[in-house]
Design an enzyme around this catalytic site. Structure first.
Site, PDB file in Angstrom:
ATOM      1  N   THR A 186       0.873  -1.177   0.000  1.00  0.00           N
ATOM      2  CA  THR A 186       0.000   0.000   0.000  1.00  0.00           C
ATOM      3  C   THR A 186       0.908   1.224   0.000  1.00  0.00           C
ATOM      4  OG1 THR A 186      -0.028   0.170   2.383  1.00  0.00           O
ATOM      5  CG2 THR A 186      -1.727  -1.199   1.398  1.00  0.00           C
ATOM      6  N   GLU A 331      -5.787  -3.999  -0.240  1.00  0.00           N
ATOM      7  CA  GLU A 331      -6.079  -5.080   0.699  1.00  0.00           C
ATOM      8  C   GLU A 331      -7.217  -5.982   0.218  1.00  0.00           C
ATOM      9  OE1 GLU A 331      -5.541  -1.944   1.371  1.00  0.00           O
ATOM     10  OE2 GLU A 331      -4.473  -1.627   3.266  1.00  0.00           O
ATOM     11  N   LYS A 439     -14.614  17.972   9.817  1.00  0.00           N
ATOM     12  CA  LYS A 439     -15.576  18.065  10.908  1.00  0.00           C
ATOM     13  C   LYS A 439     -15.823  19.538  11.206  1.00  0.00           C
ATOM     14  CE  LYS A 439     -16.880  14.966  14.413  1.00  0.00           C
ATOM     15  NZ  LYS A 439     -16.563  13.972  15.404  1.00  0.00           N
ATOM     16  N   TRP A 444     -20.253  16.321   9.927  1.00  0.00           N
ATOM     17  CA  TRP A 444     -19.256  15.937   8.939  1.00  0.00           C
ATOM     18  C   TRP A 444     -19.562  16.558   7.582  1.00  0.00           C
ATOM     19  CZ3 TRP A 444     -18.144   9.956   9.529  1.00  0.00           C
ATOM     20  CH2 TRP A 444     -17.550   9.744  10.784  1.00  0.00           C
TER      21      TRP A 444
END
Ligand code: ADP
Length: 541
Positions: A186, A331, A439, A444
């Site tokens: 990754t 993944e 935030k 959000w």
């Protein structure tokens, strides 16, 4: 009572055997580093991957030893996909866009024994080889006469000399299908990179699933040009699914600019492609500027980061190309969801269909998913409740290579680090990566939603929304914008453009015009870097 069926492990060598027997004359066309076009068939891939197998055996490598590549999309890279994994060694696709120090770190962590590279990347090899003591052999992916005499690299051979004269008969070994087949690191946006270690079983199951009509819909009728690199999660599995279906493959090699890719698509009658949004941005800009159309291209998978609605519309309305929006991660081998409509949605008005197609799509059989709240309780599939996205399935990692980072799973589920909603029809919508969420006043704001609105403005080429510290609201969003060449737009006009398209309190506080937005090694916007660049920035009072 057990079933009475033949017990045959799912191995990557089965894929290439099948391609050779059933799609022998299926074409593979590659733009080479040398500049010319190379053309051969699946039968040739099979034959030469068996020569690779002999060459690897000659190096006395152990089962599961890592063989790395630093290479473009091309036919020799494809031969290594099958030759390396087929013998039970592990193909490790290194990303050449990484800094040489990162290449050193990753190659040593993976304990690579062999490194095969395209000549474009010779300077990287020269910069790193002294610091990679475990690599015994370097293989330059070129003809014998193209090997530089004075490269300074010990144990360097040309690929063609390496496999020349090797027998094309080889009995692929049979072994446990759970054996490791390939690995991919990754990008390590947080801490050191970690590797997903795929197995033969996970790869073959993913190859079946990826080819399904509601997934990538890959068939023997397709001519596929994967723009997504073979070092970015195995080009999203396309080489394996192409072997399984007998699709034609067209590899752009190092010529990744809009003009070269477009021309190759036209001459090779490409029907299908796949890549991250930033690549298509360049391609569409080239086509628009030159008033070009596609003659055979019909579909493209876009994923890796959110595909802006304006891009889906441009492909659809201006070029007759269906965008298959996809979500996944390293993944997950990488596919998790693909966006295709259900039968009942076909009667909806075009606008309503478009609203669905902007989402990341439905789970593929083999992947289960759920969104949970902070306490870990599953949230309803109502298209509104947003929470942490968890996944599980036979091609999702159980842990990282060498156990890095400890046990990543939560009760058997892998936490993706993405924040999402799922609607009643099972369509996933990614709101943000958890580290990019803004935030503001306890609520959000989705940076993806803000970017999508900005990208719909004709003067905007690229947009990245980040949160800036605010004394009262915690954070407030601002948007960094790269203008299209020659286009004019002011800060005020852009802010005005947001009116009525999102809640007032979600409209960014400011627009910052920049020359470029930092892109990572897989072509994604790097917001951490952008935040660093904007560290002296002050919100307007
Ligand atoms: P990296 O973490 O190195 O960027 P990946 O290529 O595995 O590596 O990235 C996976 C992440 O990319 C996902 O967790 C998600 O945040 C993002 N992503 C992938 N596809 C999409 C998409 N269609 N829409 C939004 N985000 C996406």
């Amino acid at each position: 009572m057990l079933g009475l069926m033949q017990d045959q492990p799912l191995l990557i060598s089965n894929l290439i055997d099948f391609a050779e027997r059933h799609h022998a004359d299926g074409e593979i066309v590659s733009r080479r580093v040398e500049g010319d076009l190379h053309r051969y068939t699946w039968a040739d891939v099979a034959k030469r991957s068996r020569q690779v197998a002999h060459a690897l055996d000659g190096l006395k490598l152990e089962f599961s030893d890592r063989v790395a590549t630093l290479a473009w999309n091309g036919y020799r890279h494809l031969e290594l996909y099958f030759g390396v994994s087929g013998t039970g060694r592990v193909l490790h696709t290194l990303n050449p866009r990484l800094h040489p120090d990162q290449v050193v770190w990753i190659a040593n962590h993976a304990e690579d024994k062999v490194l095969c590279f395209d000549m474009t990347f010779l300077p990287i090899i020269q910069a790193v080889h002294a610091r990679c003591p475990m690599i015994q052999t370097y293989v330059a992916l070129c003809d014998a006469d193209k090997l530089p005499a004075d490269s300074g690299i010990p144990n360097l051979v040309s690929y063609e000399a390496w496999i020349a004269g090797k027998s094309s008969d080889y009995a692929w070994p049979q072994f446990d299908e759970n054996s490791a087949s390939s690995m991919c690191y990754t990008s390590g946006t947080t801490g050191n990179p970690k590797a997903a270690l795929y197995s033969h079983r996970s790869t073959v199951l993913h190859a079946y699933a990826a080819a399904l009509p509601d997934v990538m819909c890959i068939s023997a009728r397709d001519s596929i040009l994967p723009v997504v690199p073979m070092f970015h999660v195995n080009a999203w599995g396309i080489p394996y699914s192409a072997a399984l279906t007998g699709a034609k493959l067209v590899f752009p090699g190092p010529a990744m600019d809009g003009k070269s890719v477009y021309e190759l698509m036209e001459t090779e009658r490409v029907t299908y492609s796949a890549g991250v949004p930033t690549v298509w941005q360049m391609m569409l800009a080239h086509m628009k500027a030159n008033n070009l159309k596609f003659s055979t291209m019909r579909r493209t998978v876009i994923g890796g980061s959110a595909c802006p609605p304006a891009m889906i519309r441009a492909f659809n309305d201006d070029y007759g190309v269906e965008v298959l929006h996809a979500w996944g991660m390293t993944e997950m081998s990488p596919l998790g969801t693909l966006c295709t409509l259900k039968n009942k949605q076909l009667v909806l008005p075009a606008d309503a269909q478009m609203q669905i197609r902007l989402k990341q799509g439905r789970a593929i059989f083999g992947v289960d998913m759920k969104v949970v709240d902070e306490a870990g309780a599953e949230l309803p599939w109502d298209g509104k409740s947003s929470g942490d996205l968890l996944v599980k399935g036979p091609w999702v990692i159980a842990e990282y290579f060498k156990g890095e980072g400890g046990n990543p799973l939560i009760n058997g589920w892998f936490p993706t680090g993405d924040v999402a909603t799922i609607d009643a029809d099972g369509f996933l919508q990614i709101t943000d990566r958890s580290k990019d969420v803004i935030k503001s006043g306890g609520e959000w704001i989705s940076s993806i939603e803000i970017e999508n609105i900005a990208m719909a403005h004709p003067a905007v080429m690229m947009a990245a929304c980040v949160g800036m510290p605010h004394p009262k609201w915690d954070e407030r969003p601002i948007i960094a914008v790269v203008k299209r060449p020659g286009a004019q737009v002011t800060r005020e006009e852009l802010l005005q453009f947001f009116e009525g398209k999102t809640a007032k309190w979600q409209i960014p506080d400011d627009v910052v015009f920049v020359d470029a937005i930092p892109l990572g090694a897989t072509g994604k916007m790097q917001k951490m870097k952008l935040r660093e660049q904007l560290k002296d920035y002050k919100l307007p009072s």
